[in-house]
Write an enzyme that holds these catalytic residues in place. Sequence first.
Site, PDB file in Angstrom:
ATOM      1  N   HIS A 187     -31.961  -8.549  71.070  1.00 35.66           N
ATOM      2  CA  HIS A 187     -30.610  -9.668  72.502  1.00 35.66           C
ATOM      3  C   HIS A 187     -29.086  -9.554  71.842  1.00 35.66           C
ATOM      4  O   HIS A 187     -28.971  -9.528  70.634  1.00 35.66           O
ATOM      5  CB  HIS A 187     -31.287 -11.386  72.559  1.00 35.66           C
ATOM      6  CG  HIS A 187     -30.759 -11.666  73.222  1.00 35.66           C
ATOM      7  ND1 HIS A 187     -29.802 -12.443  72.639  1.00 35.66           N
ATOM      8  CD2 HIS A 187     -30.332 -11.839  74.561  1.00 35.66           C
ATOM      9  CE1 HIS A 187     -28.759 -13.562  73.387  1.00 35.66           C
ATOM     10  NE2 HIS A 187     -29.620 -12.297  74.534  1.00 35.66           N
ATOM     11  N   GLN A 240     -36.397 -25.280  69.512  1.00 30.74           N
ATOM     12  CA  GLN A 240     -35.485 -25.638  69.059  1.00 30.74           C
ATOM     13  C   GLN A 240     -33.785 -25.311  70.727  1.00 30.74           C
ATOM     14  O   GLN A 240     -33.723 -24.233  71.088  1.00 30.74           O
ATOM     15  CB  GLN A 240     -35.265 -24.193  67.838  1.00 30.74           C
ATOM     16  CG  GLN A 240     -33.293 -24.648  67.229  1.00 30.74           C
ATOM     17  CD  GLN A 240     -33.633 -24.162  66.137  1.00 30.74           C
ATOM     18  OE1 GLN A 240     -33.841 -23.818  65.068  1.00 30.74           O
ATOM     19  NE2 GLN A 240     -32.154 -23.052  66.426  1.00 30.74           N
ATOM     20  N   ARG A 295     -24.736 -35.227  96.612  1.00 30.13           N
ATOM     21  CA  ARG A 295     -24.564 -35.430  95.875  1.00 30.13           C
ATOM     22  C   ARG A 295     -24.169 -34.110  94.817  1.00 30.13           C
ATOM     23  O   ARG A 295     -24.303 -34.212  93.601  1.00 30.13           O
ATOM     24  CB  ARG A 295     -25.464 -36.206  94.870  1.00 30.13           C
ATOM     25  CG  ARG A 295     -25.861 -37.965  95.702  1.00 30.13           C
ATOM     26  CD  ARG A 295     -26.886 -38.179  94.644  1.00 30.13           C
ATOM     27  NE  ARG A 295     -28.329 -37.726  95.281  1.00 30.13           N
ATOM     28  CZ  ARG A 295     -29.255 -37.543  94.989  1.00 30.13           C
ATOM     29  NH1 ARG A 295     -29.708 -38.603  94.443  1.00 30.13           N
ATOM     30  NH2 ARG A 295     -30.222 -36.940  94.927  1.00 30.13           N
ATOM     31  N   TYR A 355     -29.834 -21.257  74.129  1.00 31.57           N
ATOM     32  CA  TYR A 355     -31.235 -20.586  73.310  1.00 31.57           C
ATOM     33  C   TYR A 355     -31.696 -21.672  73.494  1.00 31.57           C
ATOM     34  O   TYR A 355     -31.160 -22.493  73.015  1.00 31.57           O
ATOM     35  CB  TYR A 355     -30.459 -20.408  72.529  1.00 31.57           C
ATOM     36  CG  TYR A 355     -29.795 -18.838  72.387  1.00 31.57           C
ATOM     37  CD1 TYR A 355     -30.100 -17.400  71.127  1.00 31.57           C
ATOM     38  CD2 TYR A 355     -28.261 -19.029  72.166  1.00 31.57           C
ATOM     39  CE1 TYR A 355     -29.284 -16.629  72.014  1.00 31.57           C
ATOM     40  CE2 TYR A 355     -27.136 -18.032  72.442  1.00 31.57           C
ATOM     41  CZ  TYR A 355     -27.665 -16.791  72.093  1.00 31.57           C
ATOM     42  OH  TYR A 355     -27.395 -15.281  71.688  1.00 31.57           O
ATOM     43  N   HIS A 358     -29.867  -8.975  67.901  1.00 35.45           N
ATOM     44  CA  HIS A 358     -30.292  -9.354  67.259  1.00 35.45           C
ATOM     45  C   HIS A 358     -31.664  -9.737  67.493  1.00 35.45           C
ATOM     46  O   HIS A 358     -32.392  -9.696  68.487  1.00 35.45           O
ATOM     47  CB  HIS A 358     -29.489 -11.105  67.210  1.00 35.45           C
ATOM     48  CG  HIS A 358     -28.525 -10.586  66.031  1.00 35.45           C
ATOM     49  ND1 HIS A 358     -27.451 -12.032  67.265  1.00 35.45           N
ATOM     50  CD2 HIS A 358     -27.258 -10.473  65.833  1.00 35.45           C
ATOM     51  CE1 HIS A 358     -25.940 -11.510  67.027  1.00 35.45           C
ATOM     52  NE2 HIS A 358     -26.368 -10.649  66.228  1.00 35.45           N
ATOM     53  N   ARG A 396     -22.428 -10.354  70.923  1.00 35.12           N
ATOM     54  CA  ARG A 396     -23.133 -11.415  69.784  1.00 35.12           C
ATOM     55  C   ARG A 396     -24.713 -10.194  69.974  1.00 35.12           C
ATOM     56  O   ARG A 396     -25.164  -9.686  71.094  1.00 35.12           O
ATOM     57  CB  ARG A 396     -23.615 -12.078  70.442  1.00 35.12           C
ATOM     58  CG  ARG A 396     -22.029 -13.047  69.901  1.00 35.12           C
ATOM     59  CD  ARG A 396     -22.388 -14.338  69.981  1.00 35.12           C
ATOM     60  NE  ARG A 396     -21.256 -15.956  69.517  1.00 35.12           N
ATOM     61  CZ  ARG A 396     -20.631 -16.624  69.062  1.00 35.12           C
ATOM     62  NH1 ARG A 396     -21.401 -16.344  67.920  1.00 35.12           N
ATOM     63  NH2 ARG A 396     -19.384 -16.730  69.074  1.00 35.12           N
TER      64      ARG A 396
END
Length: 177
Positions: A119, A46, A23, A132, A62, A59
């Site tokens: 990151h 979250q 499968r 995330y 941060h 990106r």
Amino acid sequence: MRFTPTAIAGVVVVDIEPRTDERGAFARLHCPGEFAAAGHPFAPAQTSLSRNPAAGTLRGLHYQPAPHAETKLVRCVRGRIFDVAVDLRPGSPTHRQWTATELCAENGRALLIPEGVAHGFLTLEPDSDVLYQIAPMHQPGREAGVRWDDPAFAIAWPRAPALISPRDAAYPDYVGG
């Protein structure tokens, strides 16, 4: 899941162990008990998704400083990215050092990034989606960052970014610790 430490304490590569049959495949992506047993307790509060239509999108870098610091589990669920973690913890023996790994849908790999570690990522293919899982809850307005090409880190990005936000491009050089 397999947990492989990197040269930066707390930054861990998390590989899935899919079960396959006719499968297809099934794999556990996160289990608080397995993370805790491996010495990396992490219970996300979250989950967020970053969609990136263009290859060469950068990106980061941060992070959220204390008392709102975050731990993140980052996984590329479509496409391919060069994922980077930079140690900003002043007392750490790897302060200002970075590590990177390629994340893609095919390898199912994730990078666990602890508090105090910045990151960022660069998309290596168009249509790269990044999932995330974050703990504790993200606190809007508490974000911080450092420049992606800061000489203090000398990150060996695989290419120059083709697309970067004005905010990320304007981050200052790192002066901490």
